[in-house]
Design a protein around this motif. Structure first.
Motif, PDB file in Angstrom:
ATOM      1  N   HIS A  73      62.141  19.101  35.522  1.00  0.00           N
ATOM      2  CA  HIS A  73      60.753  18.730  35.786  1.00  0.00           C
ATOM      3  C   HIS A  73      59.859  19.962  35.915  1.00  0.00           C
ATOM      4  CE1 HIS A  73      61.902  14.492  37.046  1.00  0.00           C
ATOM      5  NE2 HIS A  73      60.815  14.301  36.330  1.00  0.00           N
ATOM      6  N   ILE A  74      60.160  20.822  36.867  1.00  0.00           N
ATOM      7  CA  ILE A  74      59.350  22.024  37.109  1.00  0.00           C
ATOM      8  C   ILE A  74      60.287  23.203  37.355  1.00  0.00           C
ATOM      9  CG2 ILE A  74      57.630  23.122  38.587  1.00  0.00           C
ATOM     10  CD1 ILE A  74      56.549  20.371  39.260  1.00  0.00           C
ATOM     11  N   SER A  75      60.127  24.256  36.568  1.00  0.00           N
ATOM     12  CA  SER A  75      60.980  25.432  36.755  1.00  0.00           C
ATOM     13  C   SER A  75      60.206  26.740  36.643  1.00  0.00           C
ATOM     14  CB  SER A  75      62.118  25.424  35.717  1.00  0.00           C
ATOM     15  OG  SER A  75      61.595  25.522  34.409  1.00  0.00           O
ATOM     16  N   TYR A  76      58.860  26.654  36.555  1.00  0.00           N
ATOM     17  CA  TYR A  76      58.011  27.847  36.536  1.00  0.00           C
ATOM     18  C   TYR A  76      57.118  27.848  37.767  1.00  0.00           C
ATOM     19  CZ  TYR A  76      59.207  28.783  31.632  1.00  0.00           C
ATOM     20  OH  TYR A  76      59.871  29.072  30.473  1.00  0.00           O
ATOM     21  N   THR A  77      56.943  29.006  38.373  1.00  0.00           N
ATOM     22  CA  THR A  77      56.135  29.075  39.583  1.00  0.00           C
ATOM     23  C   THR A  77      54.681  28.666  39.324  1.00  0.00           C
ATOM     24  OG1 THR A  77      55.789  31.447  39.163  1.00  0.00           O
ATOM     25  CG2 THR A  77      57.556  30.829  40.692  1.00  0.00           C
ATOM     26  N   SER A  78      54.139  29.024  38.159  1.00  0.00           N
ATOM     27  CA  SER A  78      52.746  28.668  37.885  1.00  0.00           C
ATOM     28  C   SER A  78      52.570  27.162  37.783  1.00  0.00           C
ATOM     29  CB  SER A  78      52.264  29.344  36.599  1.00  0.00           C
ATOM     30  OG  SER A  78      52.993  28.886  35.469  1.00  0.00           O
ATOM     31  N   ARG A  79      53.548  26.479  37.224  1.00  0.00           N
ATOM     32  CA  ARG A  79      53.484  25.014  37.114  1.00  0.00           C
ATOM     33  C   ARG A  79      53.612  24.368  38.491  1.00  0.00           C
ATOM     34  NH1 ARG A  79      51.220  21.083  34.119  1.00  0.00           N
ATOM     35  NH2 ARG A  79      52.628  19.364  33.632  1.00  0.00           N
ATOM     36  N   SER A  80      54.452  24.942  39.325  1.00  0.00           N
ATOM     37  CA  SER A  80      54.618  24.433  40.680  1.00  0.00           C
ATOM     38  C   SER A  80      53.328  24.602  41.484  1.00  0.00           C
ATOM     39  CB  SER A  80      55.770  25.154  41.378  1.00  0.00           C
ATOM     40  OG  SER A  80      55.985  24.621  42.666  1.00  0.00           O
ATOM     41  N   LEU A  81      52.685  25.765  41.355  1.00  0.00           N
ATOM     42  CA  LEU A  81      51.414  25.980  42.044  1.00  0.00           C
ATOM     43  C   LEU A  81      50.343  25.013  41.544  1.00  0.00           C
ATOM     44  CD1 LEU A  81      51.327  29.875  42.161  1.00  0.00           C
ATOM     45  CD2 LEU A  81      51.322  28.349  44.150  1.00  0.00           C
ATOM     46  N   THR A  83      50.722  21.984  40.211  1.00  0.00           N
ATOM     47  CA  THR A  83      50.963  20.564  40.493  1.00  0.00           C
ATOM     48  C   THR A  83      51.334  20.283  41.950  1.00  0.00           C
ATOM     49  OG1 THR A  83      53.287  20.764  39.813  1.00  0.00           O
ATOM     50  CG2 THR A  83      51.682  20.142  38.122  1.00  0.00           C
ATOM     51  N   ARG A  84      51.925  21.270  42.637  1.00  0.00           N
ATOM     52  CA  ARG A  84      52.394  21.045  44.011  1.00  0.00           C
ATOM     53  C   ARG A  84      51.731  21.968  45.032  1.00  0.00           C
ATOM     54  NH1 ARG A  84      57.367  18.289  43.416  1.00  0.00           N
ATOM     55  NH2 ARG A  84      57.233  17.179  41.422  1.00  0.00           N
ATOM     56  N   ASN A  85      50.983  22.954  44.561  1.00  0.00           N
ATOM     57  CA  ASN A  85      50.314  23.919  45.441  1.00  0.00           C
ATOM     58  C   ASN A  85      51.309  24.745  46.263  1.00  0.00           C
ATOM     59  OD1 ASN A  85      47.937  25.164  46.281  1.00  0.00           O
ATOM     60  ND2 ASN A  85      47.792  23.902  48.128  1.00  0.00           N
ATOM     61  N   LYS A  86      52.460  25.015  45.684  1.00  0.00           N
ATOM     62  CA  LYS A  86      53.440  25.893  46.322  1.00  0.00           C
ATOM     63  C   LYS A  86      54.322  26.500  45.235  1.00  0.00           C
ATOM     64  CE  LYS A  86      56.298  21.846  47.506  1.00  0.00           C
ATOM     65  NZ  LYS A  86      56.979  21.145  48.614  1.00  0.00           N
ATOM     66  N   CYS A 241      52.205  26.498  33.580  1.00  0.00           N
ATOM     67  CA  CYS A 241      50.989  25.746  33.878  1.00  0.00           C
ATOM     68  C   CYS A 241      50.141  25.529  32.624  1.00  0.00           C
ATOM     69  CB  CYS A 241      50.163  26.459  34.946  1.00  0.00           C
ATOM     70  SG  CYS A 241      49.544  28.081  34.457  1.00  0.00           S
ATOM     71  N   HIS A 242      49.169  24.663  32.747  1.00  0.00           N
ATOM     72  CA  HIS A 242      48.158  24.374  31.727  1.00  0.00           C
ATOM     73  C   HIS A 242      48.667  23.496  30.590  1.00  0.00           C
ATOM     74  CE1 HIS A 242      45.623  26.968  33.936  1.00  0.00           C
ATOM     75  NE2 HIS A 242      46.136  28.095  33.511  1.00  0.00           N
ATOM     76  N   SER A 243      49.597  22.592  30.875  1.00  0.00           N
ATOM     77  CA  SER A 243      49.886  21.530  29.918  1.00  0.00           C
ATOM     78  C   SER A 243      48.694  20.587  29.903  1.00  0.00           C
ATOM     79  CB  SER A 243      51.155  20.781  30.327  1.00  0.00           C
ATOM     80  OG  SER A 243      51.275  19.573  29.606  1.00  0.00           O
ATOM     81  N   ARG A 244      48.154  20.337  28.717  1.00  0.00           N
ATOM     82  CA  ARG A 244      46.968  19.504  28.598  1.00  0.00           C
ATOM     83  C   ARG A 244      47.111  18.545  27.417  1.00  0.00           C
ATOM     84  NH1 ARG A 244      46.707  21.534  32.839  1.00  0.00           N
ATOM     85  NH2 ARG A 244      44.984  22.680  33.808  1.00  0.00           N
ATOM     86  N   SER A 245      46.180  17.610  27.318  1.00  0.00           N
ATOM     87  CA  SER A 245      46.217  16.623  26.248  1.00  0.00           C
ATOM     88  C   SER A 245      45.592  17.190  24.984  1.00  0.00           C
ATOM     89  CB  SER A 245      45.466  15.364  26.671  1.00  0.00           C
ATOM     90  OG  SER A 245      45.493  14.395  25.644  1.00  0.00           O
ATOM     91  N   MET A 246      46.172  16.812  23.830  1.00  0.00           N
ATOM     92  CA  MET A 246      45.570  17.149  22.552  1.00  0.00           C
ATOM     93  C   MET A 246      44.251  16.408  22.422  1.00  0.00           C
ATOM     94  SD  MET A 246      47.745  19.129  20.878  1.00  0.00           S
ATOM     95  CE  MET A 246      47.312  18.925  19.162  1.00  0.00           C
ATOM     96  N   ARG A 247      43.277  17.033  21.767  1.00  0.00           N
ATOM     97  CA  ARG A 247      41.975  16.414  21.585  1.00  0.00           C
ATOM     98  C   ARG A 247      41.776  16.009  20.132  1.00  0.00           C
ATOM     99  NH1 ARG A 247      37.990  20.404  25.099  1.00  0.00           N
ATOM    100  NH2 ARG A 247      39.063  20.131  27.094  1.00  0.00           N
ATOM    101  N   ASN A 248      40.674  15.334  19.878  1.00  0.00           N
ATOM    102  CA  ASN A 248      40.284  14.955  18.513  1.00  0.00           C
ATOM    103  C   ASN A 248      41.342  14.106  17.824  1.00  0.00           C
ATOM    104  OD1 ASN A 248      37.917  16.509  18.729  1.00  0.00           O
ATOM    105  ND2 ASN A 248      39.042  18.341  18.145  1.00  0.00           N
ATOM    106  N   THR A 249      41.933  13.178  18.555  1.00  0.00           N
ATOM    107  CA  THR A 249      42.899  12.274  17.949  1.00  0.00           C
ATOM    108  C   THR A 249      42.474  10.848  18.237  1.00  0.00           C
ATOM    109  OG1 THR A 249      44.281  12.399  19.932  1.00  0.00           O
ATOM    110  CG2 THR A 249      44.832  13.870  18.115  1.00  0.00           C
TER     111      THR A 249
END
Length: 333
Positions: A73-81, A83-86, A241-249
């Motif tokens: 699910h989460i294994s990068y510190t930036s992603r944890s910060l 989504t979880r603020n830690k 961090c910064h997984s986002r949705s594709m646009r213009n679809t």
């Protein structure tokens, strides 16, 4: 590096020489081949039967045939910060699974169903198991790794709430896991920087060694306490961090090409590590490399992930321009 159970000596799978294996469809049959690193045939694909092929002209199959695909699910510190603020999301890793039918290959089509609106990108790398693995220590786990593959873990976020526990349709729908084209060993994954590009703009970036919470050795040992891993099984190591949705679809139309430039390679071209400021509007460092000539970009969306060695100018673990390092997928919506 931020790991549980740091190793004393660099494991064999992380040391050279670099070897990249690919799987292609030729005349209706699947064949394995090896990327030629040196000599007069450098840059070509040599099949196991001796034939030499132009990598740009091939139909690529996923370089894995897993019985199961397990994702962290989460294994990068930036992603944890984010989504979880830690810095650490949980005391121990948590997982979800993806069916093998979600696999996609270089040049395949990523299909967004007509009843879905949100399709997210997540640049990742995958660990491929080389032999049956059960009840191993983290130090022993390295000996059970066949190699690494670049991967793009696409997700249908429309089902994020209804499938929150299982992530079944979010991550398990057909075609949502482009992987390869290469299965690579002989590179140090912890010296790489992972980047994801959309329309040639950096949208995700993380130095793997600095941001990793649990390394592949820890993850394998943790899973193998309860689940037997067999040759070909795939473990996805999560995204920064910064997984986002594709646009213009728009559902029901074909308007976007999603190309994930992802493979592990060495190159004589080097790139400096970019600064830590926002990368959303910067041009990627990989523009220094020659572009892939076999595909045409869509003007709407162009998605890629890359890993480049940034600590030393000796070699790359990268994706991007040049056939050897491109995984390309069309996005059908």
């Amino acid at each position: 590096m931020n790991f549980e159970f740091p190793f004393q000596e660099l494991p064999a799978v992380l040391r050279g020489p670099r070897v990249e294996r690919r799987r292609v469809l030729l005349g209706g049959s699947a064949f394995w081949g090896t990327w030629v690193e040196d000599g007069a045939d450098a840059g070509l694909l040599r099949l196991d039967d001796g034939r030499l092929l132009d990598p740009n002209a091939q139909v690529y199959l996923p370089p894995v045939e897993p019985s199961k695909i397990i994702a962290v699910h989460i294994s990068y510190t930036s992603r944890s910060l984010e989504t979880r603020n830690k810095l650490r999301p949980t005391e121990t890793p948590t997982y979800f699974t993806k069916p093998p039918t979600s696999l996609n290959g270089h040049g395949g089509h990523i299909v967004k169903p007509a009843d879905c609106q949100y399709l997210n990108y997540e640049g990742e790398y995958a660990v491929v198991i080389g032999r049956t693995c059960r009840n191993v220590t983290p130090d022993e786990a390295w000996d059970f790794i066949e190699g690494f593959c670049p991967a793009l873990d696409m997700g249908l976020q429309d089902f994020r709430d209804t499938d929150q526990g299982s992530m079944l349709r979010v991550k398990g729908a057909d075609t949502l896991l482009p992987i390869g084209p290469g299965l690579v060993r002989g590179v140090n994954i912890f010296e790489q920087t992972l980047r994801t590009y959309v329309n040639d703009l950096v949208v995700q970036e993380a130095h793997i060694g600095e941001e990793t919470i649990w390394g592949p050795h820890y993850i394998i040992a943790d899973i193998a306490r309860h689940i037997t891993l067999v040759r070909g099984d795939v473990i996805l190591m999560g995204t920064p961090c910064h997984s986002r949705s594709m646009r213009n679809t728009t559902p029901g139309t074909f308007d976007t090409m999603a190309r994930k430039r992802a493979s592990f390679s060495s190159s004589s071209r080097w790139a400096r590590r970019p600064s830590r400021r926002s990368t959303a509007s910067r041009r990627p460092t990989l523009t220094l490399r020659r572009p892939t000539s076999s595909l045409t970009r869509s003007p709407l969306a162009y998605i890629s992930s890359s890993m480049a060695r940034s600590r030393s100018p000796r070699g790359w673990l990268t994706s991007g321009a040049a056939s050897r390092v491109s995984t390309c997928c069309w996005l059908s919506v």
